[in-house]
Design a protein around this motif. Structure first.
Motif, PDB file in Angstrom:
ATOM      1  N   LEU A  89       0.818  -1.215   0.000  1.00  0.00           N
ATOM      2  CA  LEU A  89       0.000   0.000   0.000  1.00  0.00           C
ATOM      3  C   LEU A  89       0.849   1.261   0.000  1.00  0.00           C
ATOM      4  O   LEU A  89       0.628   2.172  -0.808  1.00  0.00           O
ATOM      5  N   TYR A  90       1.803   1.349   0.909  1.00  0.00           N
ATOM      6  CA  TYR A  90       2.598   2.573   1.028  1.00  0.00           C
ATOM      7  C   TYR A  90       3.417   2.839  -0.234  1.00  0.00           C
ATOM      8  O   TYR A  90       3.516   3.982  -0.696  1.00  0.00           O
ATOM      9  N   LYS A  91       3.998   1.788  -0.806  1.00  0.00           N
ATOM     10  CA  LYS A  91       4.776   1.973  -2.029  1.00  0.00           C
ATOM     11  C   LYS A  91       3.863   2.358  -3.188  1.00  0.00           C
ATOM     12  O   LYS A  91       4.231   3.176  -4.041  1.00  0.00           O
ATOM     13  N   TYR A  92       2.689   1.778  -3.234  1.00  0.00           N
ATOM     14  CA  TYR A  92       1.744   2.088  -4.308  1.00  0.00           C
ATOM     15  C   TYR A  92       1.313   3.550  -4.242  1.00  0.00           C
ATOM     16  O   TYR A  92       1.270   4.246  -5.259  1.00  0.00           O
ATOM     17  N   LEU A  93       1.009   4.028  -3.045  1.00  0.00           N
ATOM     18  CA  LEU A  93       0.567   5.413  -2.907  1.00  0.00           C
ATOM     19  C   LEU A  93       1.706   6.404  -3.071  1.00  0.00           C
ATOM     20  O   LEU A  93       1.506   7.496  -3.615  1.00  0.00           O
ATOM     21  N   GLY A  94       2.894   6.048  -2.602  1.00  0.00           N
ATOM     22  CA  GLY A  94       4.012   6.988  -2.679  1.00  0.00           C
ATOM     23  C   GLY A  94       3.650   8.277  -1.952  1.00  0.00           C
ATOM     24  O   GLY A  94       3.230   8.266  -0.796  1.00  0.00           O
ATOM     25  N   ASN A  95       3.781   9.414  -2.632  1.00  0.00           N
ATOM     26  CA  ASN A  95       3.429  10.717  -2.056  1.00  0.00           C
ATOM     27  C   ASN A  95       2.065  11.208  -2.518  1.00  0.00           C
ATOM     28  O   ASN A  95       1.761  12.393  -2.399  1.00  0.00           O
ATOM     29  N   SER A  96       1.264  10.311  -3.031  1.00  0.00           N
ATOM     30  CA  SER A  96      -0.057  10.670  -3.544  1.00  0.00           C
ATOM     31  C   SER A  96      -1.138  10.492  -2.482  1.00  0.00           C
ATOM     32  O   SER A  96      -0.945   9.809  -1.475  1.00  0.00           O
ATOM     33  N   TRP A  97      -2.270  11.106  -2.727  1.00  0.00           N
ATOM     34  CA  TRP A  97      -3.481  10.762  -2.004  1.00  0.00           C
ATOM     35  C   TRP A  97      -3.961   9.408  -2.511  1.00  0.00           C
ATOM     36  O   TRP A  97      -3.569   8.952  -3.593  1.00  0.00           O
ATOM     37  N   GLY A  98      -4.822   8.750  -1.733  1.00  0.00           N
ATOM     38  CA  GLY A  98      -5.357   7.469  -2.170  1.00  0.00           C
ATOM     39  C   GLY A  98      -6.793   7.280  -1.745  1.00  0.00           C
ATOM     40  O   GLY A  98      -7.243   7.846  -0.739  1.00  0.00           O
ATOM     41  N   VAL A  99      -7.532   6.508  -2.542  1.00  0.00           N
ATOM     42  CA  VAL A  99      -8.883   6.078  -2.179  1.00  0.00           C
ATOM     43  C   VAL A  99      -8.889   4.551  -2.210  1.00  0.00           C
ATOM     44  O   VAL A  99      -8.671   3.943  -3.261  1.00  0.00           O
ATOM     45  N   LEU A 100      -9.102   3.940  -1.052  1.00  0.00           N
ATOM     46  CA  LEU A 100      -9.226   2.491  -0.920  1.00  0.00           C
ATOM     47  C   LEU A 100     -10.695   2.176  -0.684  1.00  0.00           C
ATOM     48  O   LEU A 100     -11.307   2.718   0.239  1.00  0.00           O
ATOM     49  N   PHE A 101     -11.277   1.327  -1.528  1.00  0.00           N
ATOM     50  CA  PHE A 101     -12.703   1.012  -1.361  1.00  0.00           C
ATOM     51  C   PHE A 101     -12.916  -0.483  -1.537  1.00  0.00           C
ATOM     52  O   PHE A 101     -12.327  -1.125  -2.391  1.00  0.00           O
TER      53      PHE A 101
END
Length: 247
Positions: free
Chosen positions: A51-63
């Motif tokens: 999860l953290y690597k996927y998001l990097g410095n971006s916002w994220g929406v997990l649903f």
């Protein structure tokens, strides 16, 4: 799979039939607004995801979704895919989840492409959470399922988590099975959070991007004048200004 395991499965062959058989409800993580989003590693339609690597410095929406080939969830995944350019423009990465095997996800994506995307490529990952490990980390279970958690397989609920670049949970919405999500509301909340973080303001009821925002009561009139220039006072504690600042 996880840095810290909360599961004690006796054998791989029994994994499907003893989900949560030794589940300890006292160890259920509490994910609230302001919590650090729990990290995880899980298989997905684009390969293993951290999860953290996927998001990097971006916002994220997990649903999340309880199962593949369900009618409401199919429409939701399709709409998120259709709106992905809107999320991209806001620096937001999408990440779906369903509690089925990865092979079923790949088949389900074909239906979603046909129904919502006109055959176009599906454009974000869907996690396979067949062991309900991510569901456990994020408390994605109903009250009824939670009370029966040690009795056998359960379904995840349909939750939405907005996660900021610091990996803090900024919004949690949980829907009942019969109600489809409002993707426009997810975008609206992201707009509100981002303008609030940028300017130190809050937004009123039904606010939409570009409309006037509210200056928090903790900001004095003098400081508000210096930062925002003109503002409108409705009550001493309710002051509106444009989101376009002079700074």
């Amino acid at each position: 799979m996880f840095a810290r395991s909360f599961f004690r499965i006796p054998s791989k062959s029994l994994a499907a039939s003893v989900r949560f058989l030794t589940f300890d409800a006292a160890k259920q993580p509490r994910v609230r607004i302001g919590s650090t989003a729990p990290n995880f590693q899980a298989p997905s339609t684009v390969g293993e995801i951290d999860l953290y690597k996927y998001l990097g410095n971006s916002w994220g929406v997990l649903f999340s979704h309880p199962a593949d080939f369900t009618p409401v969830c199919t429409t939701e995944l399709g709409e998120f895919a259709a709106l992905k350019p809107e999320f991209d423009a806001r620096g937001v990465k999408l990440l779906g989840l369903s509690a089925d095997e990865l092979g079923k996800h790949e088949q389900w994506v074909e239906d979603i492409k046909d129904i919502s995307l006109g055959g176009k490529k599906f454009n974000y990952p869907i996690i396979s959470d067949s062991k309900k490990e991510v569901a456990f980390l994020y408390d994605m279970v109903s009250e009824d399922a939670f009370n029966k958690i040690n009795e056998g397989p359960i379904a995840t609920v349909r939750s939405v988590f907005i996660i900021d670049p610091k990996k803090k949970v900024r919004l949690v919405i949980t829907y009942p099975p019969s109600v489809g999500r409002n993707t426009s509301e997810v975008l609206r909340v992201i707009d509100s959070l981002q303008v609030g973080d940028k300017l130190g303001v809050v937004t009123p009821v039904n606010w939409k991007k570009g409309e006037d925002v509210i200056i928090p009561p903790t900001v004095s009139n003098e400081a508000a004048k210096e930062k925002f220039g003109d503002f409108k006072t409705v009550k001493p504690y309710l002051r509106y200004t444009s989101p376009e600042t002079k700074n």
